[in-house]
Design a protein around this motif. Structure first.
Motif, PDB file in Angstrom:
ATOM      1  N   UNK A 140      28.120 -25.925 -37.463  1.00 41.88           N
ATOM      2  CA  UNK A 140      26.879 -26.661 -37.239  1.00 41.88           C
ATOM      3  C   UNK A 140      25.781 -25.948 -38.023  1.00 41.88           C
ATOM      4  N   UNK A 141      25.356 -26.554 -39.117  1.00 38.65           N
ATOM      5  CA  UNK A 141      24.364 -25.927 -39.988  1.00 38.65           C
ATOM      6  C   UNK A 141      22.958 -26.306 -39.537  1.00 38.65           C
ATOM      7  N   UNK A 142      22.144 -25.269 -39.269  1.00 38.02           N
ATOM      8  CA  UNK A 142      20.742 -25.490 -38.887  1.00 38.02           C
ATOM      9  C   UNK A 142      19.844 -24.592 -39.735  1.00 38.02           C
ATOM     10  N   UNK A 143      18.622 -24.356 -39.274  1.00 35.52           N
ATOM     11  CA  UNK A 143      17.634 -23.714 -40.147  1.00 35.52           C
ATOM     12  C   UNK A 143      17.570 -22.191 -40.042  1.00 35.52           C
ATOM     13  N   UNK A 144      18.517 -21.571 -39.354  1.00 36.04           N
ATOM     14  CA  UNK A 144      18.503 -20.102 -39.294  1.00 36.04           C
ATOM     15  C   UNK A 144      19.230 -19.477 -40.484  1.00 36.04           C
ATOM     16  N   UNK A 145      19.849 -20.326 -41.311  1.00 37.33           N
ATOM     17  CA  UNK A 145      20.523 -19.826 -42.512  1.00 37.33           C
ATOM     18  C   UNK A 145      19.993 -20.566 -43.734  1.00 37.33           C
TER      19      UNK A 145
ATOM     20  N   UNK B 141      10.491  -9.274 -39.519  1.00 40.61           N
ATOM     21  CA  UNK B 141      11.527  -9.669 -40.478  1.00 40.61           C
ATOM     22  C   UNK B 141      11.718 -11.172 -40.371  1.00 40.61           C
ATOM     23  N   UNK B 142      11.475 -11.871 -41.457  1.00 45.91           N
ATOM     24  CA  UNK B 142      11.463 -13.335 -41.413  1.00 45.91           C
ATOM     25  C   UNK B 142      12.875 -13.917 -41.523  1.00 45.91           C
ATOM     26  N   UNK B 143      13.185 -14.806 -40.560  1.00 48.36           N
ATOM     27  CA  UNK B 143      14.469 -15.526 -40.526  1.00 48.36           C
ATOM     28  C   UNK B 143      14.183 -16.990 -40.869  1.00 48.36           C
ATOM     29  N   UNK B 144      14.840 -17.564 -41.881  1.00 47.82           N
ATOM     30  CA  UNK B 144      15.938 -16.993 -42.684  1.00 47.82           C
ATOM     31  C   UNK B 144      15.498 -16.454 -44.037  1.00 47.82           C
ATOM     32  N   UNK B 145      14.163 -16.401 -44.287  1.00 48.52           N
ATOM     33  CA  UNK B 145      13.709 -16.043 -45.631  1.00 48.52           C
ATOM     34  C   UNK B 145      14.213 -14.673 -46.071  1.00 48.52           C
ATOM     35  N   UNK B 146      14.167 -13.694 -45.156  1.00 47.26           N
ATOM     36  CA  UNK B 146      14.623 -12.348 -45.512  1.00 47.26           C
ATOM     37  C   UNK B 146      16.056 -12.080 -45.065  1.00 47.26           C
ATOM     38  N   UNK B 147      16.451 -12.695 -43.979  1.00 47.04           N
ATOM     39  CA  UNK B 147      17.824 -12.527 -43.495  1.00 47.04           C
ATOM     40  C   UNK B 147      18.258 -13.793 -42.760  1.00 47.04           C
ATOM     41  N   UNK B 148      19.400 -14.320 -43.133  1.00 51.05           N
ATOM     42  CA  UNK B 148      19.981 -15.462 -42.422  1.00 51.05           C
ATOM     43  C   UNK B 148      20.747 -14.950 -41.209  1.00 51.05           C
ATOM     44  N   UNK B 149      20.695 -15.727 -40.125  1.00 60.36           N
ATOM     45  CA  UNK B 149      21.428 -15.358 -38.908  1.00 60.36           C
ATOM     46  C   UNK B 149      22.318 -16.513 -38.485  1.00 60.36           C
TER      47      UNK B 149
ATOM     48  N   UNK C  97      20.958 -22.978 -28.411  1.00 62.43           N
ATOM     49  CA  UNK C  97      21.047 -22.813 -29.863  1.00 62.43           C
ATOM     50  C   UNK C  97      20.506 -24.023 -30.602  1.00 62.43           C
ATOM     51  N   UNK C  98      20.660 -25.192 -29.992  1.00 60.20           N
ATOM     52  CA  UNK C  98      20.165 -26.417 -30.623  1.00 60.20           C
ATOM     53  C   UNK C  98      18.640 -26.405 -30.697  1.00 60.20           C
ATOM     54  N   UNK C  99      18.006 -25.862 -29.666  1.00 56.37           N
ATOM     55  CA  UNK C  99      16.542 -25.836 -29.631  1.00 56.37           C
ATOM     56  C   UNK C  99      15.971 -24.723 -30.498  1.00 56.37           C
ATOM     57  N   UNK C 100      16.744 -23.656 -30.701  1.00 60.04           N
ATOM     58  CA  UNK C 100      16.296 -22.555 -31.548  1.00 60.04           C
ATOM     59  C   UNK C 100      16.639 -22.765 -33.015  1.00 60.04           C
ATOM     60  N   UNK C 101      17.386 -23.842 -33.303  1.00 60.53           N
ATOM     61  CA  UNK C 101      17.803 -24.147 -34.682  1.00 60.53           C
ATOM     62  C   UNK C 101      18.730 -23.078 -35.251  1.00 60.53           C
ATOM     63  N   UNK C 102      19.654 -22.603 -34.419  1.00 61.06           N
ATOM     64  CA  UNK C 102      20.600 -21.573 -34.843  1.00 61.06           C
ATOM     65  C   UNK C 102      21.836 -22.198 -35.471  1.00 61.06           C
TER      66      UNK C 102
END
Length: 342
Positions: free
Chosen positions: A333-338, A271-279, A288-293
Motif C-alpha cells: 500500500x503506497x502512501x506519502x511516507x515514501x 528530520x523531514x519525512x519523506x523528503x530526508x528519509x522515507x519510512x 496507518x491510513x490516517x497517517x499516510x504510512x
C-alpha cells in the motif's frame, strides 16, 4: 446420491450458497439482516444438502459446547487487536458463545498455552502466531475440540498464514524502486516469530538488486515489550540510525507501530519525512491510513474473520475432513511516507 446430513457442515452450506458462514448463521437464527433473495438461496442450499443445523447454531447458543478459546501473544498490541475484531465479528453473528482468552506473552508462549489447556476443555481453539513444537502439537491433538492456526502452519491443523519473507521483500523492493540504496531495517527481538523471516526478505531484496548488505543498518530498540514491536522500540531504533555518519535514506520498519515511533523521532528532531528519509511500515493498521504510512497490508481483521469462520465450521462438523492450508495474499500500500531517494 444426496450428501449425508451427518457429514454436511455450515461451511458446506455457505460454499454452496456463495455466502459467508455468518450469513448462514443469521438465516438459521431468523435474523432480519439478510435480504429475502440471500435468505432463499441459503435455505435452498440447506435443503439440497440436507443440512441439520442443531449441532452448530443450537449447541453453541445453548452452551452445550465448552466455548471457543483464542490464544495470542497480546491483546493490547494493535496488530492483534485488529485480528480479534474479525474473530469477535463472527462469534457475535453466530450467537451467544462463550469466548475464553489466553494471553501467551512473548517470553515463553508455549508454557502459557500448556497452563491454559491444563485448566479444562474448550470447544475449539484459535491459536495465533505460535508454530506448534512437537510438545505443543501433542497437547493440541489431545484436545476434544478442533484447532485453527493463524499466522503459522502445520499439516496437522487448519492453517491460515502469511509469508513474512515475501512481505518484507515486497516492502524493500518498493524502496529500491524509488531509487534508495541505503535502506535500514528496524527489526524485532530475535525471539519473535516474525523477526527472522522479515530479515530474510529484507536481505533477499537487497541481494537481488545488487546492494551490499550493511549490518549497521539493521537495528532494534531496547524496549522489550511486544518483542520490540512497539512505538518506543521504533523511536529508539530510529535514534540509532540517525546517529550514523552515513544515514539511511529509507527505513523499513518491521511493523507499523515501529514505523510510528520512528516517524515520531524524526518529527521531534527536525528530520523531514519523506523528503530526508522515507519510512515504510508493515501491517496496514487502521491508524496507518490516517497517517499516510506506506506499508504492507496483512488484512488482519479479514484474516481473523476467516480463521473464526473455519473454527466454527469445524465445531459444526462431525468429521475431520481435509485440513485447510491458506496463505493470505500480502499487498503493498503506497502512501506519502515514501518518495524518491534524495
Amino acid at each position: 446420491m444426496s450428501p449425508s446430513s451427518s457429514r454436511t457442515t455450515i461451511y458446506d452450506v455457505a460454499d454452496a450458497a456463495g455466502v459467508a458462514i455468518s450469513t448462514v448463521s443469521r438465516v438459521l437464527n431468523n435474523s432480519s439482516e439478510v435480504s429475502d433473495t440471500t435468505r432463499q438461496r441459503v435455505r435452498d442450499a440447506i435443503d439440497r444438502l440436507q443440512f441439520q443445523p442443531q449441532r452448530m447454531a443450537r449447541s453453541l447458543a445453548s452452551k452445550e459446547s465448552p466455548g471457543i478459546a483464542v490464544a495470542m501473544p497480546s491483546f493490547t498490541s494493535l496488530f492483534f487487536v485488529e485480528i480479534l475484531k474479525g474473530i469477535k465479528d463472527v462469534l457475535r453473528e453466530v450467537g451467544d458463545t462463550d469466548l475464553m482468552l489466553c494471553n501467551l506473552g512473548s517470553v515463553d508462549p508455549e508454557a502459557s498455552l500448556e497452563r491454559f489447556l491444563s485448566r479444562g476443555a474448550v470447544g475449539g481453539l484459535l491459536l495465533t502466531s505460535l508454530p506448534p513444537s512437537t510438545e505443543v502439537r501433542t497437547s493440541l491433538q489431545r484436545m476434544q475440540g478442533p484447532v485453527v492456526l493463524l499466522g503459522a502452519k502445520d499439516p496437522a491443523f487448519d492453517s491460515i498464514w502469511w509469508d513474512d519473507a515475501r512481505g518484507a521483500r515486497l516492502a524493500v523492493e518498493h524502496l529500491i524502486g524509488l531509487g534508495h540504496t541505503r535502506i535500514a531495517l528496524i527489526s524485532a527481538h530475535p525471539w519473535s516469530q516474525a523477526a527472522e523471516p522479515r530479515l530474510s526478505g529484507y536481505t533477499a531484496a537487497l541481494e537481488a538488486a545488487g546492494i551490499p548488505f550493511d549490518p549497521s543498518l539493521v537495528v532494534r530498540g531496547a524496549t522489550l515489550k511486544h518483542a520490540g514491536f512497539s512505538e518506543e522500540a521504533g523511536a529508539e531504533a530510529m535514534a540509532k540510525l540517525m546517529a550514523l555518519d552515513n544515514r539511511p535514506t529509507a527505513v523499513f520498519a518491521a511493523s507499523d507501530v515501529q514505523a510510528f515511533g520512528a516517524w515520531s523521532y524524526a518529527r521531534d528532531n527536525g528530520i523531514r519525512v519523506p523528503r530526508e528519509v522515507s519510512i515504510m511500515g508493515y501491517d496496514n493498521l487502521k491508524l496507518s491510513r490516517f497517517l499516510d504510512l506506506t506499508t504492507v497490508d496483512q488484512k488482519m481483521q479479514d484474516t481473523g474473520r476467516r480463521a473464526a469462520e473455519r473454527l466454527v465450521a469445524r465445531m459444526a462438523s462431525s468429521g475431520s475432513g481435509e485440513k485447510l492450508n491458506t496463505e493470505i495474499e500480502l499487498e503493498l500500500v503506497s502512501r506519502r511516507s515514501t518518495t524518491k531517494a534524495p
